[in-house]
Every structure is written in structure tokens, then in C-alpha cells.
Design an enzyme around this catalytic site. Structure first.
Site, PDB file in Angstrom:
ATOM      1  N   ARG A   1       1.220  -1.362   0.007  1.00  0.00           N
ATOM      2  CA  ARG A   1      -0.596   0.068   0.147  1.00  0.00           C
ATOM      3  C   ARG A   1       0.613   1.390   0.181  1.00  0.00           C
ATOM      4  O   ARG A   1       0.419   2.282  -0.376  1.00  0.00           O
ATOM      5  CB  ARG A   1      -0.700   0.144   1.686  1.00  0.00           C
ATOM      6  CG  ARG A   1      -1.802   0.894   1.061  1.00  0.00           C
ATOM      7  CD  ARG A   1      -2.142   2.647   0.836  1.00  0.00           C
ATOM      8  NE  ARG A   1      -1.384   1.795   2.757  1.00  0.00           N
ATOM      9  CZ  ARG A   1      -0.265   2.625   3.126  1.00  0.00           C
ATOM     10  NH1 ARG A   1       0.115   3.378   3.214  1.00  0.00           N
ATOM     11  NH2 ARG A   1       0.066   3.042   4.686  1.00  0.00           N
TER      12      ARG A   1
ATOM     13  N   THR B   1      10.248   6.476   1.082  1.00  0.00           N
ATOM     14  CA  THR B   1       9.749   5.571   0.386  1.00  0.00           C
ATOM     15  C   THR B   1      10.133   5.433  -1.160  1.00  0.00           C
ATOM     16  O   THR B   1      10.062   6.532  -1.625  1.00  0.00           O
ATOM     17  CB  THR B   1       8.761   5.839   0.644  1.00  0.00           C
ATOM     18  OG1 THR B   1       8.145   5.550   2.196  1.00  0.00           O
ATOM     19  CG2 THR B   1       7.982   4.009   0.533  1.00  0.00           C
TER      20      THR B   1
ATOM     21  N   ALA C   1      -2.338  10.840   0.835  1.00  0.00           N
ATOM     22  CA  ALA C   1      -2.154   9.755   1.132  1.00  0.00           C
ATOM     23  C   ALA C   1      -2.767   8.924   3.055  1.00  0.00           C
ATOM     24  O   ALA C   1      -3.284   8.019   2.760  1.00  0.00           O
ATOM     25  CB  ALA C   1      -0.397   9.781   1.008  1.00  0.00           C
TER      26      ALA C   1
ATOM     27  N   GLN D   1     -15.022 -17.540  25.778  1.00  0.00           N
ATOM     28  CA  GLN D   1     -15.240 -16.595  26.050  1.00  0.00           C
ATOM     29  C   GLN D   1     -14.550 -15.678  25.977  1.00  0.00           C
ATOM     30  O   GLN D   1     -14.491 -14.373  25.712  1.00  0.00           O
ATOM     31  CB  GLN D   1     -16.387 -16.393  27.642  1.00  0.00           C
ATOM     32  CG  GLN D   1     -17.485 -17.781  27.360  1.00  0.00           C
ATOM     33  CD  GLN D   1     -18.789 -17.076  28.866  1.00  0.00           C
ATOM     34  OE1 GLN D   1     -18.135 -16.814  29.549  1.00  0.00           O
ATOM     35  NE2 GLN D   1     -19.239 -18.219  28.825  1.00  0.00           N
TER      36      GLN D   1
ATOM     37  N   GLY E   1      -0.635 -17.127  20.195  1.00  0.00           N
ATOM     38  CA  GLY E   1       0.367 -18.342  21.082  1.00  0.00           C
ATOM     39  C   GLY E   1       1.250 -17.557  20.553  1.00  0.00           C
ATOM     40  O   GLY E   1       1.855 -16.540  19.595  1.00  0.00           O
TER      41      GLY E   1
ATOM     42  N   GLU F   1       3.159   9.952   7.564  1.00  0.00           N
ATOM     43  CA  GLU F   1       1.795  10.807   7.071  1.00  0.00           C
ATOM     44  C   GLU F   1       1.336  11.928   8.293  1.00  0.00           C
ATOM     45  O   GLU F   1       0.129  11.551   8.302  1.00  0.00           O
ATOM     46  CB  GLU F   1       0.734   9.498   6.759  1.00  0.00           C
ATOM     47  CG  GLU F   1       1.663   9.283   5.632  1.00  0.00           C
ATOM     48  CD  GLU F   1       1.725  10.140   4.581  1.00  0.00           C
ATOM     49  OE1 GLU F   1       1.571  10.755   3.906  1.00  0.00           O
ATOM     50  OE2 GLU F   1       2.211   9.556   2.820  1.00  0.00           O
ATOM     51  N   GLY F   2       2.600  11.805   9.010  1.00  0.00           N
ATOM     52  CA  GLY F   2       1.968  12.811  10.848  1.00  0.00           C
ATOM     53  C   GLY F   2       1.650  11.769  11.312  1.00  0.00           C
ATOM     54  O   GLY F   2       0.996  10.637  11.583  1.00  0.00           O
TER      55      GLY F   2
ATOM     56  N   PHE G   1       1.208  23.296  19.134  1.00  0.00           N
ATOM     57  CA  PHE G   1       2.446  22.534  18.257  1.00  0.00           C
ATOM     58  C   PHE G   1       3.473  23.346  18.734  1.00  0.00           C
ATOM     59  O   PHE G   1       4.587  22.037  18.923  1.00  0.00           O
ATOM     60  CB  PHE G   1       1.951  22.679  16.923  1.00  0.00           C
ATOM     61  CG  PHE G   1       1.230  22.332  16.255  1.00  0.00           C
ATOM     62  CD1 PHE G   1       1.207  20.720  15.535  1.00  0.00           C
ATOM     63  CD2 PHE G   1      -0.431  22.435  15.935  1.00  0.00           C
ATOM     64  CE1 PHE G   1       0.698  19.927  14.628  1.00  0.00           C
ATOM     65  CE2 PHE G   1      -1.265  21.311  15.352  1.00  0.00           C
ATOM     66  CZ  PHE G   1      -0.592  20.266  14.279  1.00  0.00           C
TER      67      PHE G   1
HETATM   68  C1  LIG Z   1       8.960   3.862   6.566  1.00  0.00           C
HETATM   69  C2  LIG Z   1       9.127   5.405   6.368  1.00  0.00           C
HETATM   70  C3  LIG Z   1       8.365   5.695   5.480  1.00  0.00           C
HETATM   71  C4  LIG Z   1       8.681   6.860   5.200  1.00  0.00           C
HETATM   72  N1  LIG Z   1       8.361   7.642   3.828  1.00  0.00           N
HETATM   73  C5  LIG Z   1       8.423   9.039   3.748  1.00  0.00           C
HETATM   74  C6  LIG Z   1       8.674   9.989   2.660  1.00  0.00           C
HETATM   75  O1  LIG Z   1       8.017   8.202   1.317  1.00  0.00           O
HETATM   76  N2  LIG Z   1       8.456  11.081   2.533  1.00  0.00           N
HETATM   77  C7  LIG Z   1       8.871  11.793   3.841  1.00  0.00           C
HETATM   78  O2  LIG Z   1       9.177  12.483   3.205  1.00  0.00           O
HETATM   79  N3  LIG Z   1       9.014  10.929   4.734  1.00  0.00           N
HETATM   80  C8  LIG Z   1       8.948   9.444   5.117  1.00  0.00           C
HETATM   81  N4  LIG Z   1       8.508   8.795   5.932  1.00  0.00           N
HETATM   82  C9  LIG Z   1       8.955  10.147   7.293  1.00  0.00           C
HETATM   83  C10 LIG Z   1       7.937  10.526   8.042  1.00  0.00           C
HETATM   84  O3  LIG Z   1       6.735  10.757   7.133  1.00  0.00           O
HETATM   85  C11 LIG Z   1       8.587  10.887   9.580  1.00  0.00           C
HETATM   86  O4  LIG Z   1       8.912   9.980   9.834  1.00  0.00           O
HETATM   87  C12 LIG Z   1       7.276  11.548  10.290  1.00  0.00           C
HETATM   88  O5  LIG Z   1       6.901  12.977  10.132  1.00  0.00           O
HETATM   89  C13 LIG Z   1       8.171  11.908  11.752  1.00  0.00           C
HETATM   90  O6  LIG Z   1       8.988  12.182  12.014  1.00  0.00           O
HETATM   91  P1  LIG Z   1      10.462  11.996  12.687  1.00  0.00           P
HETATM   92  O7  LIG Z   1      10.610  10.844  12.105  1.00  0.00           O
HETATM   93  O8  LIG Z   1      11.205  12.752  12.214  1.00  0.00           O
HETATM   94  O9  LIG Z   1       9.898  12.367  14.038  1.00  0.00           O
HETATM   95  P2  LIG Z   1      10.131  13.504  15.181  1.00  0.00           P
HETATM   96  O10 LIG Z   1       9.290  14.575  14.334  1.00  0.00           O
HETATM   97  O11 LIG Z   1      11.269  13.164  15.384  1.00  0.00           O
HETATM   98  O12 LIG Z   1       9.031  12.795  16.469  1.00  0.00           O
HETATM   99  C14 LIG Z   1       9.002  12.223  17.304  1.00  0.00           C
HETATM  100  C15 LIG Z   1       7.703  12.130  17.986  1.00  0.00           C
HETATM  101  O13 LIG Z   1       7.952  13.741  18.713  1.00  0.00           O
HETATM  102  C16 LIG Z   1       6.850  14.088  19.022  1.00  0.00           C
HETATM  103  N5  LIG Z   1       6.257  15.056  18.792  1.00  0.00           N
HETATM  104  C17 LIG Z   1       6.475  16.036  17.375  1.00  0.00           C
HETATM  105  N6  LIG Z   1       5.860  17.114  17.677  1.00  0.00           N
HETATM  106  C18 LIG Z   1       5.375  17.125  18.605  1.00  0.00           C
HETATM  107  C19 LIG Z   1       4.778  18.008  19.003  1.00  0.00           C
HETATM  108  N7  LIG Z   1       4.406  19.180  18.986  1.00  0.00           N
HETATM  109  N8  LIG Z   1       4.289  18.262  20.725  1.00  0.00           N
HETATM  110  C20 LIG Z   1       4.710  17.082  21.286  1.00  0.00           C
HETATM  111  N9  LIG Z   1       5.298  15.735  20.434  1.00  0.00           N
HETATM  112  C21 LIG Z   1       5.621  15.937  19.135  1.00  0.00           C
HETATM  113  C22 LIG Z   1       6.000  12.704  17.545  1.00  0.00           C
HETATM  114  O14 LIG Z   1       4.494  12.356  17.159  1.00  0.00           O
HETATM  115  C23 LIG Z   1       7.119  11.803  17.538  1.00  0.00           C
HETATM  116  O15 LIG Z   1       6.286  10.799  18.580  1.00  0.00           O
HETATM  117  C24 LIG Z   1       8.548   7.531   6.268  1.00  0.00           C
HETATM  118  C25 LIG Z   1       8.953   7.440   7.568  1.00  0.00           C
HETATM  119  C26 LIG Z   1       8.768   5.825   7.371  1.00  0.00           C
HETATM  120  C27 LIG Z   1       9.191   4.719   8.774  1.00  0.00           C
END
Ligand SMILES: Cc1cc2nc3c(=O)[nH]c(=O)nc-3n(C[C@H](O)[C@H](O)[C@H](O)COP(=O)(O)OP(=O)(O)OC[C@H]3O[C@@H](n4cnc5c(N)ncnc54)[C@H](O)[C@@H]3O)c2cc1C
Length: 393
Positions: free
Chosen positions: A99, A173, A251, A288, A348, A372-373, A392
Site C-alpha cells: 500500500r 519510500t 495519502a 468466552q 500464541g 503521514e503525520g 504544536f
Molecule cells: C517507513 C517509513 C517511510 C517513510 N516514507 C516517507 C516518504 O516517502 N517521504 C517523506 O517525506 N517522509 C517519509 N517518512 C518520514 C515520516 O513522515 C516521518 O518519520 C514523520 O513525519 C515523523 O518524523 P520523525 O521520524 O522525524 O519524528 P519526530 O518529528 O522527531 O517525532 C518524534 C516524536 O515526537 C512527537 N512530536 C512531534 N511534535 C510534537 C509536539 N508538538 N508535541 C508533542 N510531541 C510531538 C512525534 O509525534 C513523535 O512521537 C517515512 C517514515 C517511515 C518510518
């Protein structure tokens, strides 16, 4: 003697098919057959090997009509948004990596060009991408800027008539197998998008290894080391962060449905395992405690499906908002993970292997929860909608 009746599939209890048009159901069933024939027999091996034959699958997915399927023109199928969601559900019942491939191609890379590109860019890339002959990726995230892409450091500067891009993107990706990358960069006039052929000198995309989630998906870094592009490489219609965010919204909509596909596969696997597995001289399904688990999982799956179909209906009539997509992404991915973990307990020890899809889905959904957020970001979006206050920062 306990009474027995014929078992019902979880979603059949909700009669959700009544809410789906005949045409959309036919599309869904075609995608389901493709996944059963082409993905399910191989996915455990691909997952174990940490790979996915994207080049081989892409033309088949193109032929199936799922690449950019909800877009109009340029070789795209132009289906309803609901049909696109249902296709995502079937693809993700196969594997979240499949997907993801389709989401990144259609909703991120193709949508960016379709929505914000010049006529030339559309003609050059969209028909080949819809056919799966060209593969796209979408470079927004950076090593230091994930949830806060506004801070990105990748820069595009003018040199004569050209643009020169320098910076690093992370977790992209399909990065290392893409023919074209949509790359977002800071410019003097704010964030702009660029269509970057990946054979441009200075572009490289090393693959990220040792993943424990989305193993059947290619994830890469993008390195832009003085990548020189003509003026025509810029997406003319995208200005500021709203450009990439409009693509993410597309997306995310697919994920609202997709995550339920993974959950459905876990739940159906748990039900059939519990029927077969004898414990203390009777089937596990006859206890159950097991039935309480199955009932609770079914409720969350069905509620998620009703939510997804409502969002699909809103998108098809053109009124779906980003806040509403956040409701769906937050709820359905969170509940899908909960279902996958609960289903695993029913299996299990067998549940921890690749003989069954459950732990593979659970691991995949960890990525889906983050990309995707993240769930926290969607909580903040919903919190802002409810209170009018941004939390934020
Ligand atoms: C397998 C995979 C494929 C991906 N593919 C793509 C792609 O094709 N293109 C692309 O551009 N990106 C891609 N991503 C990146 C993805 O979008 C980011 O990982 C994601 O946006 C989170 O960013 P980060 O990993 O830097 O985490 P961070 O931003 O460092 O966040 C770390 C933690 O802090 C939390 N946090 C952030 N802001 C706040 C706030 N204001 N208050 C409280 N908590 C907060 C977050 O929710 C998270 O729990 C991919 C990621 C993965 C794992």
C-alpha cells in the site's frame, strides 16, 4: 451440547457493503484477487529478505489501474475516492509495504505533479507513472525535520536560469529505485517543490537497512549535492508548506482505509486460528475470553470502516477537510495496531512467526502510525480544531 451456527465475517456484521456502490465493490474485489494471487504467496519471503520487487510489480499495479487511480486524465483511472480507499484496504491487507508503494506513487509523487505541475511536467511523467513504467518518490522529511517540515534545510538557489539543490532527505519510500523524485526545498520565496529526474548528477539515494517494520518496502535517504535543474523543474502551482501538505492529505486518506485492511487480515486470521486450535480439549474459539477479544476487535474494525466510508463520501462530494482526515488517520491506525496486537495473543507462539501475517502487520503499522503525520500530530490537529488553539509549539 453448545449450539453452533455458521460463522460470519467481521465486516459482514456491519453490512457495510450496502454503503458501497456496485462499481466500487467491483474495483475492490479485483484488487483483492490481485493481492491473493500475486502478493500473499510471496510476502513472507519478501518481508524476511527485507525487499520488494517494485520494478516487477509496478507495471502489474499499473495494469490493475491503481497507480494514481483517483486522478483524472493522463492515463489515470479517475475512480471515486472511495474506490481508491477500498483499493488501499485490499493492498494493505496484503502488506502495508504494498500500500505504501501505491500511496507514494499515486497520492504523493503523482498527485504533486497532477495538482501543482506544469502541463509539460504532467505530460512527461504522469502517463508513465500511471502505467508503472516510471517510479516516483516524495522527499519532504529530513534527518532533523520530520513532524516540523517547515524547518527543512534543503535549499534551492538560483544560478543563472538554473536551480541548484543541496541538502538531505530521510526515510524516503522508493527513493533508491525511483526514476523521479518530488523534492521540497527552501528558496528565497519560501518552500517550493521540484521535479528531479534521479539520474541528474549530484543526486544519490542510499537505501536504509536494518528496518524492523515495513521490511517489504524500500526506504532511502536522498542526497542532493549541488543538483542542477532547469527553471522548468519547479512545480509552478505549489507555494509554501501547503504544497506538500496537500499531497500528504491525499495519502493520509488512503491510510484511513488501508490500516483497516491490515487489521481485517489480523482479525480474520485470529478467528480461523481460534477455530482450529484445540486447547484443554476444545477449540480456542469456544472460550468466552477469546470471544470477548474477537467481539471487541470486530467492533473497532467496524467503527473504523464506518468512519472511513463517511470520509470517503465527504471526499467524493468534495467537502472533506484536513481535520476530518486527521480523525480517520489517528483512529484507524491506532485501532489497527491494537487489533494486530490482540490478534497476536490469540495465536500464541505461532503469532510471532512469518507463518501468519499478524506480527508482520503489527510491525508494519508502527511505521504507519509514524508516517503521514504521527498520531501525536493528528491529536494536535484535532485539539486545535476543537479549541481554536494551536499547541504544536
Ligand atoms: C517507513 C517509513 C517511510 C517513510 N516514507 C516517507 C516518504 O516517502 N517521504 C517523506 O517525506 N517522509 C517519509 N517518512 C518520514 C515520516 O513522515 C516521518 O518519520 C514523520 O513525519 C515523523 O518524523 P520523525 O521520524 O522525524 O519524528 P519526530 O518529528 O522527531 O517525532 C518524534 C516524536 O515526537 C512527537 N512530536 C512531534 N511534535 C510534537 C509536539 N508538538 N508535541 C508533542 N510531541 C510531538 C512525534 O509525534 C513523535 O512521537 C517515512 C517514515 C517511515 C518510518
Amino acid at each position: 451440547m453448545a449450539q453452533r451456527t455458521a460463522p460470519t465475517l467481521p465486516l459482514a456484521l456491519f453490512s457495510t457493503d450496502q454503503l458501497i456502490s456496485e462499481e466500487d465493490r467491483a474495483i475492490r474485489d479485483t484488487v483483492r484477487r490481485f493481492v491473493a494471487d500475486r502478493i500473499t504467496p510471496h510476502i513472507a519471503d519478501w518481508y524476511e529478505a527485507g525487499t520488494m520487487p517494485v520494478r516487477e510489480l509496478a507495471p502489474e499495479l499499473g495494469q490493475l489501474g491503481v497507480l494514481g487511480m483517483h486522478l483524472e486524465g493522463y492515463g489515470c483511472a479517475g475512480t471515486s475516492a472511495t474506490a481508491y480507499g477500498l483499493a488501499c484496504m485490499e493492498l494493505e491487507a496484503g502488506d502495508s509495504g504494498l500500500r505504501s508503494l501505491v500511496s507514494v506513487q499515486g497520492s504523493l509523487a503523482m498527485f504533486a505533479i497532477w495538482k501543482h505541475g506544469s502541463e509539460e511536467q504532467k505530460q512527461e511523467w504522469l502517463p508513465r507513472m500511471a502505467a508503472g513504467e516510471a517510479i516516483g518518490c516524495f522527499g519532504l522529511t529530513e534527518p532533523d525535520f520530520g513532524s516540523n517540515p517547515a524547518g527543512m534545510r534543503t535549499r534551492a538557489v538560483r544560478e543563472g536560469a538554473d536551480w541548484v539543490l543541496t541538502g538531505n532527505k530521510m526515510w524516503i519510500t522508493n527513493g533508491s529505485i525511483a526514476d523521479v523524485a518530488v523534492v521540497w526545498a527552501q528558496t528565497e520565496e519560501g518552500i517550493r517543490g521540484f521535479v528531479v529526474p534521479t539520474d541528474t548528477p549530484g543526486f544519490s539515494a542510499p537505501e536504509i537497512k536494518k528496518k524492523l517494520s515495513l521490511r517489504a518496502s524500500i526506504t532511502s535517504e536522498l542526497v542532493l549535492d549541488g543538483v542542477r535543474l532547469p527553471d522548468t523543474a519547479m512545480l509552478p502551482g505549489a507555494r509554501g508548506l501547503s504544497g506538500p501538505l496537500s499531497c500528504l492529505n491525499e495519502a493520509r486518506f488512503g491510510i484511513v482505509f488501508g490500516s483497516l485492511g491490515a487489521a481485517r487480515d489480523c482479525l480474520e486470521t485470529a478467528i480461523s486460528y481460534a477455530q482450529e486450535r484445540e486447547i484443554f480439549d476444545k477449540p480456542l474459539a469456544a472460550y468466552q475470553l477469546t470471544q470477548a477479544k474477537l467481539a471487541d476487535m470486530t467492533l473497532e474494525l467496524g467503527k473504523g470502516m464506518l468512519l472511513a466510508l463517511q470520509l470517503g463520501r465527504l471526499k467524493d462530494e468534495g467537502s472533506l477537510t484536513a481535520d476530518q482526515v486527521s480523525l480517520g488517520k489517528l483512529n484507524n491506525v491506532r485501532e489497527a495496531i491494537a487489533i494486530a496486537r490482540e490478534a497476536r495473543t490469540i495465536l500464541g507462539a505461532a503469532g510471532i512467526t512469518l507463518e501468519y501475517p499478524v506480527m508482520r502487520h503489527a510491525n508494519n503499522l508502527e511505521s504507519v502510525l509514524t508516517y503521514e503525520g504521527t498520531s501525536e500530530v493528528h491529536q494536535l490537529v484535532i485539539g486545535q480544531a476543537l479549541t481554536g488553539q494551536s499547541a504544536f509549539r
